[in-house]
Design an enzyme around this catalytic site. Structure first.
Site, mmCIF file in Angstrom:
data_model
loop_
_atom_site.group_PDB
_atom_site.id
_atom_site.type_symbol
_atom_site.label_atom_id
_atom_site.label_comp_id
_atom_site.label_asym_id
_atom_site.label_seq_id
_atom_site.Cartn_x
_atom_site.Cartn_y
_atom_site.Cartn_z
ATOM 1 N N HIS A 154 0.839 -1.211 0.000
ATOM 2 C CA HIS A 154 0.000 0.000 0.000
ATOM 3 C C HIS A 154 0.870 1.256 0.000
ATOM 4 O O HIS A 154 0.679 2.167 -0.821
ATOM 5 C CB HIS A 154 -0.904 -0.037 1.246
ATOM 6 C CG HIS A 154 -1.793 1.152 1.396
ATOM 7 N ND1 HIS A 154 -3.169 1.079 1.297
ATOM 8 C CD2 HIS A 154 -1.514 2.470 1.659
ATOM 9 C CE1 HIS A 154 -3.690 2.282 1.486
ATOM 10 N NE2 HIS A 154 -2.707 3.148 1.711
ATOM 11 N N GLU A 155 1.842 1.307 0.914
ATOM 12 C CA GLU A 155 2.686 2.500 1.013
ATOM 13 C C GLU A 155 3.619 2.638 -0.188
ATOM 14 O O GLU A 155 3.937 3.760 -0.607
ATOM 15 C CB GLU A 155 3.480 2.482 2.315
ATOM 16 C CG GLU A 155 2.634 2.367 3.578
ATOM 17 C CD GLU A 155 1.547 3.430 3.685
ATOM 18 O OE1 GLU A 155 1.682 4.500 3.061
ATOM 19 O OE2 GLU A 155 0.549 3.187 4.395
ATOM 20 N N HIS A 158 1.844 4.441 -2.919
ATOM 21 C CA HIS A 158 1.922 5.889 -2.713
ATOM 22 C C HIS A 158 3.275 6.433 -3.176
ATOM 23 O O HIS A 158 3.344 7.488 -3.821
ATOM 24 C CB HIS A 158 1.738 6.228 -1.225
ATOM 25 C CG HIS A 158 0.332 6.103 -0.741
ATOM 26 N ND1 HIS A 158 -0.761 6.509 -1.478
ATOM 27 C CD2 HIS A 158 -0.171 5.623 0.442
ATOM 28 C CE1 HIS A 158 -1.871 6.294 -0.790
ATOM 29 N NE2 HIS A 158 -1.539 5.749 0.379
#
Length: 252
Positions: A154-155, A158
């Site tokens: 997820h990170e 980003h």
């Protein structure tokens, strides 16, 4: 009658050898003190091992340690676990290795030093710091290694968006788009994860989860005044951003 043969005289060599074999030096029996081996005390390794076990037992039971010692040892244990899982995932997780490859191709190579294990509050499991170009993993906040893998992917989504698309994180539409992509591609909205949260749906469960989590994240942006604004930003970019699975070919 005298014999013509002269009496034989004892050989000097034999006499010498005879005396030599009988004149052995006296053996000295060792004193009792000579047999006493000084016993060494516990080594530093033994002491450190004992101390580690003492602290571990204290962390589990709360006995024999102060509250400060227990908290410090628990944080050290959580940090060691986080670091060990991080190294494993960055080398052997297919999804994480795939993201690291595409970040490198985008000019944002990521090393272990760029993924930090730190204590966090109970409301989050990870984060991305765009100014530092670092991913935060919240030690002690993961149910298991798979949970940490989903959070790391997820990170990294980003970070990929930041490197590839020059995201302005104070622009709510930009932020909303990245949150939609990260929640959809990072495994946050798998059925098992939603079941743990108490959300069960058999029709468009994935889309409902992604939308809900994206709104929550945008609402936490200091530039967002209220939930209605966050929801509006997510709705405005939903179609294009949910369909964008780069660098994956599809939602894995």
């Amino acid at each position: 009658m005298r014999s013509g043969r002269k009496p034989r005289r004892a050989s000097r060599g034999r006499a010498f050898r005879f005396r030599a074999c009988h004149q052995r030096p006296a053996l000295r029996m060792p004193d009792s003190a000579d047999n006493t081996t000084p016993q060494a005390g516990p080594s530093s390794d033994d002491q450190s091992t004992f101390e580690q076990w003492r602290l571990t037992f204290g962390v589990i039971t709360g006995m024999g340690v102060t509250a400060e010692e227990r908290t410090a040892e628990l944080e050290r244990h959580q940090w060691r676990t986080c670091e060990r899982w991080k190294r494993y995932l960055m080398n052997y997780s297919p999804a994480v290795v795939f993201m690291l490859k595409h970040l490198r191709l985008s000019g944002a190579a990521v090393s272990e030093k760029d993924v930090l294990c730190v204590p966090c509050d109970y409301t989050r499991a990870g984060g991305f710091h765009p100014d530092a170009g670092a991913v935060i993993m919240c030690q002690g906040r993961f149910f298991n290694k798979k949970h940490m893998e989903d959070t790391l992917v997820h990170e990294l989504v980003h970070m990929y968006d930041h490197a590839k698309f020059n995201v302005d994180w104070r622009n709510l539409r930009h932020h909303a788009c990245s949150e939609i992509r990260a929640s959809s591609l990072g495994g946050d909205c798998r059925f098992s994860r939603e079941l743990r949260r108490g959300f069960v749906a058999f029709s468009k469960q994935h889309q409902a989860c992604v939308r809900r989590r994206a709104i929550l994240s945008v609402r936490a942006n200091p530039a967002c005044p209220d939930e209605a604004t966050a929801e509006r930003a997510v709705n405005e970019v939903w179609e294009s951003c949910f369909a964008d699975t780069r660098p994956f070919d599809e939602i894995y």
